[in-house]
Enzyme design. Sequence first.
Site, short mmCIF file in Angstrom:
data_model
loop_
_atom_site.label_atom_id
_atom_site.label_comp_id
_atom_site.label_asym_id
_atom_site.label_seq_id
_atom_site.Cartn_x
_atom_site.Cartn_y
_atom_site.Cartn_z
N SER A 138 -0.93 5.74 -2.25
CA SER A 138 -0.42 6.34 -1.04
C SER A 138 0.55 5.33 -0.43
O SER A 138 0.16 4.20 -0.11
CB SER A 138 -1.57 6.63 -0.08
OG SER A 138 -1.07 7.08 1.16
N LYS A 164 2.01 9.30 -3.78
CA LYS A 164 1.97 10.09 -2.55
C LYS A 164 2.80 9.34 -1.52
O LYS A 164 2.66 8.13 -1.37
CB LYS A 164 0.52 10.23 -2.10
CG LYS A 164 0.30 10.55 -0.64
CD LYS A 164 -1.18 10.89 -0.41
CE LYS A 164 -1.70 10.39 0.92
NZ LYS A 164 -3.15 10.69 1.09
N LYS A 166 4.04 9.36 2.63
CA LYS A 166 3.75 9.91 3.95
C LYS A 166 5.02 10.52 4.51
O LYS A 166 6.12 9.94 4.36
CB LYS A 166 3.25 8.79 4.88
CG LYS A 166 1.90 8.21 4.47
CD LYS A 166 0.79 9.21 4.70
CE LYS A 166 -0.57 8.54 4.56
NZ LYS A 166 -1.68 9.48 4.83
N ASP A 191 2.08 13.64 2.23
CA ASP A 191 0.98 13.78 3.19
C ASP A 191 1.55 13.69 4.61
O ASP A 191 2.15 12.68 4.98
CB ASP A 191 -0.05 12.66 2.96
CG ASP A 191 -1.28 12.79 3.86
OD1 ASP A 191 -1.36 13.73 4.68
OD2 ASP A 191 -2.18 11.93 3.74
N GLU A 216 -0.09 17.61 1.66
CA GLU A 216 -1.41 17.36 2.24
C GLU A 216 -1.37 17.50 3.76
O GLU A 216 -0.50 16.93 4.42
CB GLU A 216 -1.84 15.93 1.84
CG GLU A 216 -3.23 15.54 2.28
CD GLU A 216 -3.59 14.12 1.80
OE1 GLU A 216 -2.88 13.56 0.93
OE2 GLU A 216 -4.57 13.56 2.33
N ASP A 241 -7.04 17.73 4.11
CA ASP A 241 -7.73 16.45 4.30
C ASP A 241 -8.50 16.56 5.62
O ASP A 241 -9.67 16.96 5.66
CB ASP A 241 -6.67 15.32 4.31
CG ASP A 241 -7.23 13.94 4.64
OD1 ASP A 241 -8.41 13.83 4.99
OD2 ASP A 241 -6.47 12.95 4.58
N LYS A 265 -13.01 12.72 1.33
CA LYS A 265 -13.21 11.34 1.79
C LYS A 265 -14.66 11.21 2.23
O LYS A 265 -15.14 12.02 3.04
CB LYS A 265 -12.30 11.01 2.97
CG LYS A 265 -10.83 10.89 2.60
CD LYS A 265 -9.98 10.60 3.81
CE LYS A 265 -8.51 10.47 3.42
NZ LYS A 265 -7.64 10.47 4.60
N GLY A 293 -8.48 7.95 0.47
CA GLY A 293 -8.77 6.57 0.86
C GLY A 293 -8.49 6.37 2.33
O GLY A 293 -7.77 7.16 2.95
O1 OSB Z 1 -4.44 10.75 5.31
O2 OSB Z 1 -4.96 9.96 3.43
C1 OSB Z 1 -4.71 9.78 4.63
C2 OSB Z 1 -4.76 6.04 5.41
C3 OSB Z 1 -5.22 6.06 6.70
C4 OSB Z 1 -5.48 7.26 7.30
C5 OSB Z 1 -5.27 8.46 6.63
C6 OSB Z 1 -4.83 8.45 5.32
C7 OSB Z 1 -4.53 7.23 4.72
C8 OSB Z 1 -3.96 7.10 3.38
C9 OSB Z 1 -4.22 5.79 2.68
O3 OSB Z 1 -3.23 7.91 2.87
C10 OSB Z 1 -5.00 5.89 1.44
C11 OSB Z 1 -5.34 4.52 0.94
O4 OSB Z 1 -4.50 3.91 0.30
O5 OSB Z 1 -6.46 4.03 1.23
MG MG Z 2 -4.36 12.50 4.18
#
Ligand code: OSB
Ligand code: MG
Length: 371
Positions: A138, A164, A166, A191, A216, A241, A265, A293
């Site tokens: 991510s 992925k 953001k 995401d 996402e 999510d 998660k 994560g």
């Molecule tokens: O939405 O998946 C998410 C990190 C913090 C809060 C929300 C998210 C995330 C990530 C990071 O996408 C995933 C990771 O590398 O741990």
């Molecule tokens: Mg997410």
Amino acid sequence: MAIKLDQIILRQLEMPLVHFFETSFGRTYSRKIILVEVRAEGLSGWGEVTCGENPFYNEEWTDSAWLILRDYVAPRLLADRLECAAEVGSRTAHIRGHQMARGGAEVAVWDLEARMAGEPLWKRIGGGARREIPCGVSIGIQDSVDALLQKIEAETHAGYQRIKIKIKPGWDVEVIREVRKRFPSIKLMADANSAYRLEDIEHLRQLDEFYLMMIEQPLAHDEIIDHARLQAALQTPICLDECIRTAHHAEQAIRMQACRILNIKLGRVGGFTEAKRVHDVAQAHGIPVWCGGMLESGIGRAHNVALATLPNFVLPGDVSASKRYWKQDIIEPPVEVTSQGTIVIRDEPGFGYAIDHDQLAKVTVRTETIG
Ligand code: OSB
Ligand code: MG
């Protein structure tokens, strides 16, 4: 397996990230992580609370989780013996919400139960469908498109199976267009962490052009119905999510066709027992899942690896190498990723890695023992 807990120890860690992580709701430079240690019969089980430093991903944050654990969860778990780890959920079900705080204790008891049985955690939870879990990364919002392209280059080169990124309004269509120009064939997804509204439907339809694996959580954190309307208007699959905190939510979202994929998660759903239920609901409906994560330390990361060995975790998740986050992790060895973009599961009892107690002591800023 009956468990009579003697003590619960809360620790708060301060762990600076190697690189800041930015989502649609803000930027994080350093993590404030709570660890839960549960003790019985001379053994310890360990869990991680996955909430953020602020109540922006969901309503929980480090300080709220500390109080929920200290004043509500720990006294209930210490009061009476537990029949098994799966009972932690019902023992703390009188607490509304706060899945991440409750989940941090729940996964610790699972780890303890696995150690008492001399089994790896993945086996204890009924996993083990694969010896290596497929990994993606991510990548947060960057200061420039060039910086993003460089990161994608490095991660695909390292072997990660999907990327992925953001997104948020102003960092979406044109950014993805540049990514696709440079990387036409990578497995790519986006995401939004709830940055859009149903009124943005025409804007979001532009993303269909980029054959993303999924988008996402585009809409509000608590809005399943609008996601169903958006999914009907998009070719790109929606993955939920934030919206999915229970197996019941998963059931509702799937029946309404609000998503075609689920991110699971551990913290968001309150631990392994509910995570397995979400997994099972999705599997029964033919909906694939992957493990999300929350910028975890090695302990939470190792729990995620165990979870991702359940059979329906067929898509690459957000569980990646320790070194992407930490100069030094609190486990030994750190979580490592093969050049094929996989993590090989371990057969040691419990979550499978050793705690580096010297390093743990260095990053611990607050400790409290209950019981
Ligand atoms: O939405 O998946 C998410 C990190 C913090 C809060 C929300 C998210 C995330 C990530 C990071 O996408 C995933 C990771 O590398 O741990
Ligand atoms: Mg997410």
